[in-house]
Scaffold this active site. Sequence first.
Site, PDB file in Angstrom:
ATOM      1  N   ASP A 393       0.863  -1.182   0.000  1.00 31.49           N
ATOM      2  CA  ASP A 393       0.000   0.000   0.000  1.00 31.49           C
ATOM      3  C   ASP A 393       0.896   1.228   0.000  1.00 31.49           C
ATOM      4  OD1 ASP A 393      -2.625   1.504   0.637  1.00 31.49           O
ATOM      5  OD2 ASP A 393      -1.289   2.136   2.258  1.00 31.49           O
ATOM      6  N   ASP A 395       0.951   5.368   0.649  1.00 32.71           N
ATOM      7  CA  ASP A 395       0.248   6.522   1.222  1.00 32.71           C
ATOM      8  C   ASP A 395       0.980   7.790   0.807  1.00 32.71           C
ATOM      9  OD1 ASP A 395      -1.217   4.566   2.488  1.00 32.71           O
ATOM     10  OD2 ASP A 395      -1.341   5.658   4.383  1.00 32.71           O
ATOM     11  N   GLU A 397       0.805  11.512   0.363  1.00 34.88           N
ATOM     12  CA  GLU A 397      -0.015  12.647   0.777  1.00 34.88           C
ATOM     13  C   GLU A 397       0.709  13.965   0.454  1.00 34.88           C
ATOM     14  OE1 GLU A 397      -1.035  12.130   4.898  1.00 34.88           O
ATOM     15  OE2 GLU A 397      -1.399  10.014   4.626  1.00 34.88           O
ATOM     16  N   TYR A 465     -11.487  11.679   6.855  1.00 31.93           N
ATOM     17  CA  TYR A 465     -11.372  12.162   8.230  1.00 31.93           C
ATOM     18  C   TYR A 465     -10.321  13.264   8.222  1.00 31.93           C
ATOM     19  CZ  TYR A 465      -8.014   8.288   7.742  1.00 31.93           C
ATOM     20  OH  TYR A 465      -7.061   7.416   7.269  1.00 31.93           O
TER      21      TYR A 465
END
Length: 623
Positions: A393, A395, A397, A465
Amino acid sequence: MSTENPLHRTRFGFGTGRATRSRAVAGLTALLLPLAAMVGLASPAEAATSATATYLKKSDWGSGFEGQWTVKNTGTTALSSWTIEWDFPSGTAVGSAWDATVTNSGTHWTAKNAGWNGSVAPGASVSFGFNGTGSGAPTGCELNGASCDGGSVPGDNAPSAPGTPTASNITDTSVKLSWTAATDDNGIKNYDVLRDGAVVATVTGTTYTNTGLTAGTDYSYTVRARDTADQTGPVSGAVKVHTTGGGGNPGTGGKVNLGYFTDWGVYGRNYHVKNLDTSGSAAKITHINYAFGNVTGGKCAIGDSYADYDMAYTADKSVDGVADTWDQPLRGSFNQLRKLKAKYPNIKVLWSFGGWTWSGGFGEAAKNPAAFAQSCYDLVEDPRWADVFDGIDIDWEYPNACGLTCDTSGPAALKGITSALRSKFGSNSLVTAAITADASAGGKIDATDYAGAAQSLDWYNVMTYDFFGAWDAKGPTAPHSPLTSYNGIPQAGFNSADAIAKLKAQGVPASKLLLGIGFYGRGWTGVTQDAPGGTATGAAPGTYEAGIEDYKVLKTSCPATGTVAGTAYAHCGTNWWSYDTPATIATKMTWAKGQGLGGAFFWEFSGDTSNGELVGAISNGLK
C-alpha cells in the site's frame, strides 16, 4: 484529511520508542560479552575417528544464512575435545559464531570446541552455529584430522537449487506442485517441500500434491534438494498459491474491513499484534496495513528495523504465547503478524509506505517508477518475511499537491507509480493506495488522475477524516469526519459524500473505494458553545498530542452530546470534541453499502477499546 495540517500520521510516543530501543541493544551487547569470553576457552583438539560431523544450513535469507555443525560420538569412549576443519568457496564466509571458536586462513575454516562443550559422551551430540554470508557449501570436512563421514563429505558439494515450483490443479483444499530437478555431483536423494517456510513433505520425484488446505487461503511453496550424503542445497524460488472457495471473513459480507497497525505503537502506546487477537478484532477484520515503510532516494526502505523485525517478544506479549529466542532469524512485529496469520488464515497483510511524514520521497520515486517498484518488491518479498505480506500500500499525501511538503510531479505521476507496482508485483499480490478526500473545487482530488491510477489498484483508502481540527486554533469547531455537508460547514467539499461522488465522477469504480473511519477525536479548548461552529482558544489537551485523543479515552472522559452530519460531537467543560461512535459508524456503513463501496478502513487499531468496540461496529455494519 485536512488540506493544510493533517496529523493522522503523527508518531505518538516515538521518543519513548527510541529510548527503549537503545536500552534493548545495550542489554543484548552485555549478554554477548560473557559468551565471547567463554568461546575463547577452547582447548586443543584430540584425534578421534569414532565420531561424525554433519553440516546443516538452518535458514537462508538471501543476503546471509545460519549454518550449524553437529559432532556425534559414534564410539564407545568419551571425546575430550573436537576440531572441525572445512573449506568454503570464495565469497562465502563465517561471521559471528556461538558455542565454538571459529578461525580461518583464507577460505579454510577451523572450529574448536568451547571450554564447556568439548567432552562428548558415547552416543551423544554437540552442535555449534554461526551466521554466514554467501551461498557456497562446505567441502573437505575433517573432524579431529580424520574424515567427517557425515553430511559434508570431502569433495562432495551440496546440491543446486531446484527450479521454482509451478502450481496446477488448484482446488479449495489442494494444489499440485511441479519443479525441475536439482543437480549434484553424486546424485539427488530426495526433495523437501516447504509451505510457508516449514517442511510439509519429503518426496523422491519432482511433483507433489498438497492436500488438506483451507479454502480461500494464500500459501507460499519452495523446494530444496538433498543429495546422497543428505546434504541440503539452497531453497528454490517461491510460488504463491491461493486456494479456491472461501470468501474471506463471513462477518463482513464480502466487504473489506481494513485497519492500520503502526510500528511505533509498540513503544509508548504499548500496543502489539497480540492486542488484535485479545480484543477480538482479528476475528472481524479482513486486512491489515502495516505502517509505515519509508520512501527515500526514490526507493522503498525500512521504517523502524527494531520494531519491524528485531524486537524480542516475551511469552506474555506473543500471539501464540511462545517467547522469541535471541538467535531466531525473524522477530519483532513481522514475526508476530506471521503468528497472527497462522491463527486467522483469512487475514491479509499489506506493507504501507509513505504516510504524512515520509510522503516527500514519492516525488523522487515518480522520476523512475520501475526502479521504485523494483526496490519495493525486493523489500516486501525479502525471504525473511515474504510470507508475512500479501501486497503493498502506498500513502502518498499528496501527489501533485501540498501536504507536509509540496509536490509538483504532475497529474500522471501517481498512475506511473501504481502501474509500475502492478507490473512488478503481478496479479496475485494486492496493490492499494491511500488518497485524499478533498473534494473542494480545484482541490486535491482535482490535482491527480485518480481514475487512471485506479486501473492498477485493488482499491483506494479514501481518507475521509481530518477535514477539520485545532490547527485552526480559534475554530470554528467542526466534526473532523462529516459524512455529509451541513449548514455552517467551514469548507465546501470537505465531507465523505462529496469526496466519494467526485472520485466516482472521475471514473473510479465504487467497488474500489473504501470509506475511512478515524478511531480518535479532534478537539478544541476555550469553547462555550455546545453546537458546532463555536469559537475556541486552541487545541484541547490530549494524551499524546494536543487536539487529538483516542476513542477509548473520549468514550468515558467526554461522552457524546449530539451528532452532526453523521458524526458525534461532545462538549465537556470548555473542551469540544468530534469523533465516531458505534452508532455513527453503523450509519456510515449503511451509507457505504448503499453507495456500492468496497468496504471500509480505519486509522488505527490502538485507538479502539480493549474489546474492539469500533472494529466490531464496522464488521456488523458491513454485513
